[in-house]
Structures are given as structure tokens and as C-alpha cells.
Write an enzyme that holds these catalytic residues in place. Structure first.
Site, PDB file in Angstrom:
ATOM      1  CB  ALA A  14     -91.419  -4.697  49.884  1.00 59.24           C
ATOM      2  CB  VAL A  88    -100.197   1.154  45.281  1.00 51.49           C
ATOM      3  CG1 VAL A  88     -99.253   0.359  46.134  1.00 51.49           C
ATOM      4  CG2 VAL A  88     -99.493   2.304  44.575  1.00 51.49           C
ATOM      5  CG  ASP A 180     -89.371  14.413  61.970  1.00 53.72           C
ATOM      6  OD1 ASP A 180     -88.155  14.155  62.139  1.00 53.72           O
ATOM      7  OD2 ASP A 180     -89.768  15.541  61.653  1.00 53.72           O
ATOM      8  CG  HIS A 181     -84.772  10.403  60.316  1.00 54.93           C
ATOM      9  ND1 HIS A 181     -85.080  11.277  59.307  1.00 54.93           N
ATOM     10  CD2 HIS A 181     -83.435  10.571  60.542  1.00 54.93           C
ATOM     11  CE1 HIS A 181     -83.989  11.932  58.939  1.00 54.93           C
ATOM     12  NE2 HIS A 181     -82.975  11.520  59.672  1.00 54.93           N
ATOM     13  CG  HIS A 243     -85.948  16.482  60.101  1.00 54.89           C
ATOM     14  ND1 HIS A 243     -86.801  15.408  60.198  1.00 54.89           N
ATOM     15  CD2 HIS A 243     -85.323  16.342  58.896  1.00 54.89           C
ATOM     16  CE1 HIS A 243     -86.692  14.656  59.112  1.00 54.89           C
ATOM     17  NE2 HIS A 243     -85.809  15.209  58.309  1.00 54.89           N
TER      18      HIS A 243
HETATM   19  N1  LIG Z   1     -84.401   6.391  50.741  1.00 53.88           N
HETATM   20  C1  LIG Z   1     -84.214   7.148  51.794  1.00 53.88           C
HETATM   21  O1  LIG Z   1     -83.109   7.292  52.337  1.00 53.88           O
HETATM   22  C2  LIG Z   1     -85.357   7.875  52.397  1.00 53.88           C
HETATM   23  C3  LIG Z   1     -86.634   7.762  51.906  1.00 53.88           C
HETATM   24  N2  LIG Z   1     -87.665   8.395  52.523  1.00 53.88           N
HETATM   25  C4  LIG Z   1     -89.038   8.277  52.006  1.00 53.88           C
HETATM   26  O2  LIG Z   1     -89.380   6.896  51.896  1.00 53.88           O
HETATM   27  C5  LIG Z   1     -90.243   6.688  50.808  1.00 53.88           C
HETATM   28  C6  LIG Z   1     -89.623   5.630  49.901  1.00 53.88           C
HETATM   29  O3  LIG Z   1     -88.390   6.079  49.442  1.00 53.88           O
HETATM   30  P1  LIG Z   1     -87.363   5.130  48.660  1.00 53.88           P
HETATM   31  O4  LIG Z   1     -87.376   3.771  49.210  1.00 53.88           O
HETATM   32  O5  LIG Z   1     -86.108   5.875  48.608  1.00 53.88           O
HETATM   33  O6  LIG Z   1     -88.006   5.100  47.200  1.00 53.88           O
HETATM   34  P2  LIG Z   1     -87.642   4.109  45.999  1.00 53.88           P
HETATM   35  O7  LIG Z   1     -87.879   4.875  44.748  1.00 53.88           O
HETATM   36  O8  LIG Z   1     -86.343   3.443  46.209  1.00 53.88           O
HETATM   37  O9  LIG Z   1     -88.755   2.991  46.121  1.00 53.88           O
HETATM   38  C7  LIG Z   1     -90.082   3.207  45.715  1.00 53.88           C
HETATM   39  C8  LIG Z   1     -90.890   1.951  45.960  1.00 53.88           C
HETATM   40  O10 LIG Z   1     -92.211   2.189  45.494  1.00 53.88           O
HETATM   41  C9  LIG Z   1     -92.599   1.076  44.682  1.00 53.88           C
HETATM   42  N3  LIG Z   1     -93.579   1.527  43.690  1.00 53.88           N
HETATM   43  C10 LIG Z   1     -93.496   2.592  42.874  1.00 53.88           C
HETATM   44  N4  LIG Z   1     -94.617   2.701  42.144  1.00 53.88           N
HETATM   45  C11 LIG Z   1     -95.421   1.677  42.529  1.00 53.88           C
HETATM   46  C12 LIG Z   1     -96.726   1.271  42.158  1.00 53.88           C
HETATM   47  N5  LIG Z   1     -97.463   1.925  41.245  1.00 53.88           N
HETATM   48  N6  LIG Z   1     -97.255   0.199  42.767  1.00 53.88           N
HETATM   49  C13 LIG Z   1     -96.541  -0.479  43.693  1.00 53.88           C
HETATM   50  N7  LIG Z   1     -95.310  -0.136  44.096  1.00 53.88           N
HETATM   51  C14 LIG Z   1     -94.755   0.937  43.506  1.00 53.88           C
HETATM   52  C15 LIG Z   1     -91.320   0.597  44.051  1.00 53.88           C
HETATM   53  O11 LIG Z   1     -91.437  -0.739  43.686  1.00 53.88           O
HETATM   54  P3  LIG Z   1     -91.393  -1.228  42.170  1.00 53.88           P
HETATM   55  O12 LIG Z   1     -90.370  -0.405  41.481  1.00 53.88           O
HETATM   56  O13 LIG Z   1     -91.044  -2.679  42.295  1.00 53.88           O
HETATM   57  O14 LIG Z   1     -92.763  -0.995  41.673  1.00 53.88           O
HETATM   58  C16 LIG Z   1     -90.358   0.740  45.231  1.00 53.88           C
HETATM   59  O15 LIG Z   1     -90.468  -0.375  46.075  1.00 53.88           O
HETATM   60  C17 LIG Z   1     -90.433   8.069  50.162  1.00 53.88           C
HETATM   61  O16 LIG Z   1     -91.588   8.637  50.722  1.00 53.88           O
HETATM   62  C18 LIG Z   1     -89.215   8.847  50.613  1.00 53.88           C
HETATM   63  O17 LIG Z   1     -89.483  10.226  50.667  1.00 53.88           O
HETATM   64  C19 LIG Z   1     -87.463   9.150  53.654  1.00 53.88           C
HETATM   65  C20 LIG Z   1     -86.227   9.304  54.187  1.00 53.88           C
HETATM   66  C21 LIG Z   1     -85.071   8.712  53.597  1.00 53.88           C
HETATM   67  O1  LIG Z   2     -84.894  13.901  56.079  1.00 48.38           O
HETATM   68  C1  LIG Z   2     -83.784  14.137  55.661  1.00 48.38           C
HETATM   69  O2  LIG Z   2     -82.736  14.002  56.505  1.00 48.38           O
HETATM   70  C2  LIG Z   2     -81.431  13.846  56.007  1.00 48.38           C
HETATM   71  C3  LIG Z   2     -80.508  14.130  57.184  1.00 48.38           C
HETATM   72  O3  LIG Z   2     -80.760  13.211  58.186  1.00 48.38           O
HETATM   73  P1  LIG Z   2     -79.628  12.847  59.240  1.00 48.38           P
HETATM   74  O4  LIG Z   2     -80.274  11.907  60.179  1.00 48.38           O
HETATM   75  O5  LIG Z   2     -78.503  12.239  58.450  1.00 48.38           O
HETATM   76  O6  LIG Z   2     -79.208  14.129  59.862  1.00 48.38           O
HETATM   77  C4  LIG Z   2     -81.145  14.768  54.857  1.00 48.38           C
HETATM   78  O7  LIG Z   2     -79.882  14.459  54.301  1.00 48.38           O
HETATM   79  C5  LIG Z   2     -82.195  14.599  53.803  1.00 48.38           C
HETATM   80  O8  LIG Z   2     -81.995  15.564  52.763  1.00 48.38           O
HETATM   81  C6  LIG Z   2     -83.576  14.793  54.377  1.00 48.38           C
HETATM   82  O9  LIG Z   2     -84.547  14.402  53.415  1.00 48.38           O
END
Ligand SMILES: NC(=O)C1=CN([C@@H]2O[C@H](COP(=O)(O)OP(=O)(O)OC[C@H]3O[C@@H](n4cnc5c(N)ncnc54)[C@H](OP(=O)(O)O)[C@@H]3O)[C@@H](O)[C@H]2O)C=CC1
Ligand SMILES: O=C1O[C@H](COP(=O)(O)O)[C@@H](O)[C@H](O)[C@H]1O
Length: 493
Positions: A14, A88, A180-181, A243
Site C-alpha cells: 500500500a 509479509v 495483465d493491464h 501482453h
Molecule cells: N509501478 C508500476 O508502474 C508497476 C508495477 N507493477 C507491479 O506491481 C508490483 C508493485 O510494484 P511497485 O508498487 O512499483 O513496487 P514498490 O517497490 O514501489 O513497492 C513495493 C511495496 O512492497 C512493500 N514491501 C516490500 N517488502 C515488504 C515486506 N517484507 N513486508 C511488507 N511489505 C513490503 C513496500 O512497503 P514498505 O517499503 O513500506 O515495506 C511497498 O509498499 C510489482 O509486482 C510490480 O512488478 C506492474 C506494472 C507497473
Molecule cells: O507491463 C509493462 O508495460 C509498460 C507499457 O505499458 P503501456 O500501457 O504504457 O503500453 C512497459 O513500459 C513496461 O516496461 C512493462 O513492464
């Protein structure tokens, strides 16, 4: 009239980037539109950080700032958000989570409907799922328990299967919603409508009329700040296995017997099963990889932050995919994706065959002026359908010229189009899995990608091999030219 669903969300991650940028605004829009029952909804957000509820609510309010109609509305939404500092990996932390969920469930009269969203690094997916079950975080009083899980789903077939088995100990397949967005994009969903809502289209959607299909997912930017993840993944895992394969399955599938999720998924899986899995030699012949170099202004991939200067990670993939079935025999599906290309866009070009006889050229022995008809579905950034036909040039004689029929999404349609995450979270709330990737789809896509990956992990690449701002390495053009074809979108045009 929206159907409002009661739901308790438990969000892991979160405090993370995805939650702030995509998830809170999406859930807010569902709240505003009345898809979430405003009186019977709560969200428990977790992360290791020691946040108070107020801090959490402040973060949520910041992230929905742009779309809230008023401060009161934003505050009213955020008041449903509760924070728990939680690691977690510590099983004992889940007992408190379970108690809190039961308390909020009773307070908001949610009737046991629970959505668990894991927005964390994938190595935590299995651990969270296991502990949720073991520590009784799933409701057992008649509500639903659904797990939304982020990408990536494994890094090859074996790791994906291991993850799937781990999830399977706590959740049934029909409770797992793999994001899968691309499946939440308007035009990707429109493929089904265009194909199965129009006998005109579906009637010619086969190898009698279609010469080849081209799917392009082009990105103008490089890896930005995500090199840490990207360098360990590469374009094949990042964009093709998920995708692109999903889009291919929708383009190639047979008509489902209904629009229910089980029926749509059944046909997508059948299509993927008919996809030819290459031998290593065929993979070498039919797939091309690339890595961007420098063009002066732009540094090369190997000099991006957090990328080793001898990295062999591909930032570009092009390939030919074949479906061994009656509909698609001899119709190649060419796919490509890459970073640092000409522009940011996703498009699908359906290239039709030319007439067997060109009567216009035959009349005076001139060269044919007929182009292939092409149906182009623009997925991003504009939502557009263009049918390229041949027509008559006005005037005397019978000179031909291109004639395009275009439909562009108007402002009203644009405003009515939800962001992919909003749409997909709503689907999960409704229990509609049509636009989520099932295990059979994901696993088949890994079977396909693994052969290519293995070849590429064995053979040394000749990188860098394409210039930023181009449409990739020359070998990607050769892939089509050796078949007597060319990419419909070509940066040189
Ligand atoms: N960001 C993006 O644009 C995209 C992300 N994703 C996917 O979404 C997922 C999240 O990505 P993103 O938000 O970027 O990642 P972040 O690194 O920004 O966030 C990770 C989260 O995990 C939490 N966390 C890490 N370790 C622990 C732990 N041991 N216990 C509890 N909480 C933990 C962190 O909280 P804290 O640090 O407070 O512990 C934080 O809230 C990934 O699977 C990523 O591949 C997919 C598409 C796009
Ligand atoms: O899943 C992913 O998608 C983005 C591209 O998404 P889009 O909706 O902007 O086309 C990509 O940049 C990223 O590397 C990949 O993890």
C-alpha cells in the site's frame, strides 16, 4: 444504473508506487461511480513502514487529488482506508490482520466479501497467499475471497508453475485474478466486439483473406528508473510473454459460445495451444532481439543507471508466430516490441491479400496500383480503427488511389473509457475473469517464450544493434522481407 458491491480490500504494497499512481485513483473512480458500495467498503493497506491511518489517508488523498470533485468527497473516500504496519514475511503479523479484517467487516457490514491485492515484488506472492489462508484472513461466512495478483507471473515456465502451485494451496483458480493491464485497454476489448459483432469482419478473418497480422508495442522511452527490474527481465519477458501473447490469443481465437469468462478463456487457450512452439533452430530463425545503442543525445542501454556495462538484456524483440489450425495455416503473425523506438504506440495491422487478378492494370498492361487492404486497430495512444481500401481517383479513366475509412474515439467516448486498472479492479469485484490471464494461458505463453529465452541465453548477442528513434534492428525488417513482406508501420515512411 451501477451495481454497488460490498467489499473489504486488503492491499499488500500500500505504500508502493503502483498503489499511489494507479490503484487508489482507480478504486476512487469506482467509488465515485457507485460500483463500490460507499457505505459498505473498507481497505486495509499494509507495508513495513510505520504509518498512521492519517498518514495513509493523506497519501491516498494526494493520489486522487486530480479527480476528486471536492475535499469532502476525497475525505469521505479516504476515511474508508486503514493502515497496518505489517511484514509479509512474518507469519505472526497475519493474526492481527485477520482480526482487523473481521472487525472492519462487522463495522461496515461487508458480509465477508474480500479482495486481496498483492502489489509487491513477485517473490512475495506465494508467501502472502499461504499466510492469508493459514492465518484465517479469508472470510468463511458466505462472501467471496478473490486474489488479484500483479505481474510478472514467474520468469519462466518452471518458476510460474511453482508460483501457481503455491497460490493453489490457498486459492482456487477461479479465485485468482492475474493482472495483465493490456486486457483492460479499450481497443483490446474492442477486438472481440469488432470480430464477433460483425459478420462482415469475422467472415474474412481467416487465411482465405488475411495475408499476415502485425502487432507492434512500441515505446519511445528507455528503461527510466526501472533498470533494476528490467535488466533481469528483458523485453521477451516484460512485453511478449504476457501482453503480446494475450493480444495474439484474442486475435486468433475462434468464436466463444458466449461472452462468459469461462467460454472466452476456453477459446483463448485453444488458440494458444495451436500456436507452434519452435525448436531452438526455428527460434533462431524466427525471432530477433535488439539492444539500443547511443545516438549522441541518448546514452546507450549499457550506460543507463543500474545497468551493467556488459549487459546482454534485450530491449527489443521481433518475431514470427504461427498458428497450426485450419483458420490460420500459412498466415504469419509478426510481433515486435522495444524501448527507445520512434514513438509510443500500440497497433495491430491486419493485412489482407490482394485480389488474385488486377483488372485495372490488366486493361492497359500497366503496373498494379492496388495496395493490400489493411485494417489497423490503434490501441494507444489514440483509440482508432482505420480500414485502408483501394478506390478510384476522381476524374477520367480508372486510376486507383488509397481510400481510408476511419473511426476515431470522440471526446465523449474518451471520457467514458476507464483506465485499465479501474476496469480490471471492477471486473474482479464483479467476479468476471474474462480480462485476466488464466493459468493455462500464462503457462502456454511461457512454454513458447522459454525456447527463445534458452536460445538467447546460450548464444552471444551482437549488441548494441539499433539506434534510438528507429524501429529496431535491420534484422527485424529482414524477418518480413525474406517472406516478401514489410512492416505496415515503418519509421522511414
Ligand atoms: N509501478 C508500476 O508502474 C508497476 C508495477 N507493477 C507491479 O506491481 C508490483 C508493485 O510494484 P511497485 O508498487 O512499483 O513496487 P514498490 O517497490 O514501489 O513497492 C513495493 C511495496 O512492497 C512493500 N514491501 C516490500 N517488502 C515488504 C515486506 N517484507 N513486508 C511488507 N511489505 C513490503 C513496500 O512497503 P514498505 O517499503 O513500506 O515495506 C511497498 O509498499 C510489482 O509486482 C510490480 O512488478 C506492474 C506494472 C507497473
Ligand atoms: O507491463 C509493462 O508495460 C509498460 C507499457 O505499458 P503501456 O500501457 O504504457 O503500453 C512497459 O513500459 C513496461 O516496461 C512493462 O513492464
Amino acid at each position: 444504473m451501477a451495481t454497488a458491491t460490498r467489499a473489504l480490500f486488503m492491499l499488500f504494497g500500500a505504500t508502493g508506487d503502483l498503489a499511489k499512481r494507479k490503484l487508489y485513483p482507480s478504486i476512487f473512480n469506482l467509488f465515485k461511480k457507485g460500483y463500490i458500495d460507499n457505505d459498505h467498503f473498507a481497505l486495509i493497506g499494509t507495508g513495513r513502514r510505520e504509518w498512521s491511518d492519517d498518514t495513509f489517508r493523506g497519501v491516498v488523498m494526494d493520489s486522487i487529488n486530480d479527480s476528486a470533485d471536492s475535499d469532502e468527497q476525497a475525505q469521505s473516500f479516504a476515511s474508508h482506508f486503514y493502515y497496518m504496519s505489517h511484514d509479509v514475511t512474518k507469519p505472526e503479523h497475519y493474526d492481527a490482520l485477520s482480526d482487523y479484517a473481521n472487525k472492519l467487516d462487522a463495522q461496515y457490514e461487508i458480509n465477508g466479501n474480500r479482495i486481496f491485492y498483492i502489489s509487491m515484488a513477485p517473490n512475495f506472492f506465494g508467501t502472502v497467499a499461504k499466510n492469508l489462508k493459514v492465518h484465517n484472513c479469508l472470510s468463511d461466512n458466505g462472501g467471496f475471497n478473490r486474489l488479484i495478483i500483479e505481474k510478472p507471473f514467474g520468469r519462466d515456465y518452471d518458476s510460474a508453475e511453482e508460483l501457481n502451485n503455491a497460490l493453489g494451496k490457498s486459492f482456487n483458480e477461479d479465485q485468482v485474478y492475474r493482472i495483465d493491464h493490456y486486457l483492460g485497454k479499450e481497443m483490446v476489448q474492442n477486438i472481440l466486439a469488432l470480430r464477433f459483432g460483425n459478420p462482415l469482419v469475422e467472415g474474412i478473418w481467416n487465411n482465405k483473406y488475411i495475408d499476415n497480422v502485425q502487432v507492434t508495442l512500441s515505446e519511445k522511452l528507455g528503461v527510466e528508473e526501472r533498470a533494476g527490474y528490467y535488466d533481469g527481465a528483458g523485453a521477451l519477458r516484460d512485453m511478449i510473454q504476457n501482453h503480446t501473447m494475450q493480444m495474439l490469443s484474442i486475435l486468433a481465437m475462434e468464436q466463444p459460445i458466449s461472452f462468459r469468462d469461462v467460454d472466452v478463456r476456453r477459446e483463448k487457450i485453444r488458440a494458444l495451444r495451436s500456436m507452434h512452439i519452435y525448436t531452438p533452430d526455428e527460434a533462431r530463425e524466427n525471432f530477433v532481439r535488439g539492444q539500443y545503442g547511443s545516438n549522441g543525445d541518448q546514452k546507450d542501454y549499457r550506460h543507463e543507471d543500474n545497468v551493467p556495462n556488459d549487459s546482454t538484456t534485450e530491449t527489443y524483440v521481433a518475431g514470427k508466430v504461427e498458428f497450426n489450425n485450419q483458420r490460420w495455416a500459412n498466415v504469419p503473425f509478426y510481433i515486435r516490441t522495444g524501448k527507445m523506438l520512434t514513438d509510443k504506440f500500440t497497433r495491430i495491422d491486419i493485412v489482407f491479400k490482394k485480389p488474385l487478378i488486377d483488372i485495372f492494370a490488366a486493361a492497359d498492361n500497366s503496373e498494379s496500383q492496388l495496395n493490400n487492404n489493411v485494417l489497423t486497430l490503434f490501441v494507444d495512444p489514440v483509440n482508432k480503427v482505420v480500414l485502408h481500401l483501394n478506390g478510384k481517383k476522381a476524374g477520367q479513366g480508372m486510376e486507383m488511389k488509397p481510400l481510408d475509412l476511419t473511426h476515431v474515439q470522440n471526446d465523449e467516448e474518451k471520457a467514458a473509457t476507464p483506465e485499465p486498472y479501474e476496469r480490471l479492479i471492477h471486473d474482479a469485484i464483479l467476479g468476471n475473469a474474462t480480462n485476466f490471464a488464466s493459468w493455462d494461458e500464462v503457462s502456454r505463453a511461457w512454454e513458447f517464450a522459454d525456447v527463445i529465452r534458452h536460445v538467447w541465453d546460450t548464444d552471444q548477442p551482437d549488441f548494441p544493434n539499433y539506434t534510438p528513434g528507429s524501429m529496431g534492428p535491420k534484422a527485424a525488417d529482414d524477418l518480413l522481407s525474406r517472406d516478401g513482406r514489410a512492416w505496415v508501420f515503418n519509421s522511414k515512411k
